[in-house]
Write an enzyme that holds these catalytic residues in place. Structure first.
Site, PDB file in Angstrom:
ATOM      1  CB  CYS A  71      -0.486  20.992 -12.801  1.00 37.96           C
ATOM      2  SG  CYS A  71      -0.135  22.704 -13.229  1.00 37.96           S
ATOM      3  NE  ARG A 115       0.581  23.243  -8.689  1.00 33.81           N
ATOM      4  CZ  ARG A 115       0.274  24.290  -9.447  1.00 33.81           C
ATOM      5  NH1 ARG A 115      -0.827  24.978  -9.212  1.00 33.81           N
ATOM      6  NH2 ARG A 115       1.063  24.667 -10.436  1.00 33.81           N
ATOM      7  CE1 TYR A 152      -6.756  31.130 -15.900  1.00 37.31           C
ATOM      8  CE2 TYR A 152      -6.599  28.953 -16.876  1.00 37.31           C
ATOM      9  CZ  TYR A 152      -6.122  29.921 -16.010  1.00 37.31           C
ATOM     10  OH  TYR A 152      -4.994  29.679 -15.267  1.00 37.31           O
ATOM     11  NE  ARG A 169      -2.232  -1.302   3.639  1.00 39.62           N
ATOM     12  CZ  ARG A 169      -2.016  -2.478   4.225  1.00 39.62           C
ATOM     13  NH1 ARG A 169      -2.395  -3.591   3.618  1.00 39.62           N
ATOM     14  NH2 ARG A 169      -1.428  -2.545   5.403  1.00 39.62           N
ATOM     15  CG  HIS A 187      -8.951  26.637 -13.067  1.00 44.49           C
ATOM     16  ND1 HIS A 187      -8.085  25.963 -12.224  1.00 44.49           N
ATOM     17  CD2 HIS A 187      -8.198  27.007 -14.145  1.00 44.49           C
ATOM     18  CE1 HIS A 187      -6.878  25.936 -12.760  1.00 44.49           C
ATOM     19  NE2 HIS A 187      -6.921  26.565 -13.930  1.00 44.49           N
TER      20      HIS A 187
END
Length: 276
Positions: free
Chosen positions: A157, A177, A220, A137, A218
């Site tokens: 990212c 992220r 833009y 694990r 997101h």
């Protein structure tokens, strides 16, 4: 119809309808003309892709599968941080005059660490564990190295992969992220789906599920009309995907070993503005 299309449309509709707008807030990213690049964002998106059911390439618009896999191999196989080793040009904005993007991505994958089985880098450790102790694990990678952040031209990212074997299936979680949904969502999904296929093949396993966790998903402000048009397009069945079965070593894979068939898709979208 492609399940990846359905997930993508549902995610975009949720962001547009329920997301938080950064309009009026202080933001780091800017457009080429210097205008602040605001977004509509959603926190904590989780999408699950069953790689036994289909290969999750969008049909709403084409994903350049071999180009995005070349970037994946640049990071995971060649362990390079220099764009001169890369066929595409998406990293050009972050490279210096030598072509380097600093101590980011492939640089981190190539760093040696001391593991219980000896000194090796993160990729080799994953491959060793999948073959020798697949039910561990602790099979994971992480390239968000705080010691080196100041020397990275772009902080990662997609920064972490966790691998987990269930029966004879290789599953994985990709942690990200931040993601520009229009420019990068399916690009990353396809990349890491292929990585799971590759790692499974060389480890005597079959690909299972890819779970994609995005902290800040997101759209833009200048992408909103493009997204609104994109998610209304017709959807087609997912393409068929397989790897050259003769490849038994991860470091032997090239993009020529990707076999993609029956990829029916809508027209490409060109000229997408990118915030930096």
């Amino acid at each position: 119809m492609s399940k990846a299309d359905v997930l993508f449309v549902n995610m975009c509709e949720k962001i547009l309808k329920e997301g938080f707008s950064t309009e009026g807030q202080k933001v780091r990213a800017k457009w080429e003309d210097g205008t602040p690049a605001h977004t509509i964002k959603t926190f904590g998106v989780v999408n699950r892709y069953n790689l036994q059911e289909e290969f999750p390439a969008l049909t709403l618009r084409p994903t350049a599968i071999k180009t995005c896999v070349d970037e994946l191999l640049w990071i995971w196989q060649r362990k390079s941080n220099n764009i001169k080793d890369l066929k595409g040009h998406i990293w050009d904005e972050w490279a210096d005059e030598t072509g380097s993007i600093g101590k980011a991505y492939g640089y981190q994958m190539g760093k040696k660490y001391r593991f219980a089985q000896g000194e090796m880098d993160q990729v080799d450790n994953v491959l060793w564990q999948l073959k020798n102790q697949p039910y561990s694990r602790r099979i994971m990678t992480n390239i968000y190295n705080f010691d080196d952040l100041s020397e990275m031209h772009l902080e990662p990212c997609a920064y972490s992969m966790t691998f987990n074997v269930t029966g004879n299936r290789l599953n994985a979680i990709l942690n990200q992220r931040s993601q520009d949904v229009l420019a990068a969502n399916n690009w990353n999904v396809v990349q890491y789906s292929v990585l799971v296929h590759m790692f499974a093949q060389v480890s005597g396993l079959i690909p299972g599920e890819l779970v994609h966790v995005i902290s800040d998903a997101h759209i833009y402000d200048r992408h909103v009309p493009i997204i609104e048009e994109l998610i209304k397009r017709p959807q087609y069945p997912a393409p068929k995907f397989r790897l050259n079965p003769d490849v038994k070593n991860f470091y032997d894979f090239t993009t020529d070993d990707l076999i993609i068939e029956d990829y029916q898709k809508n027209p490409q979208i060109t000229g997408i503005p990118i915030a930096v």
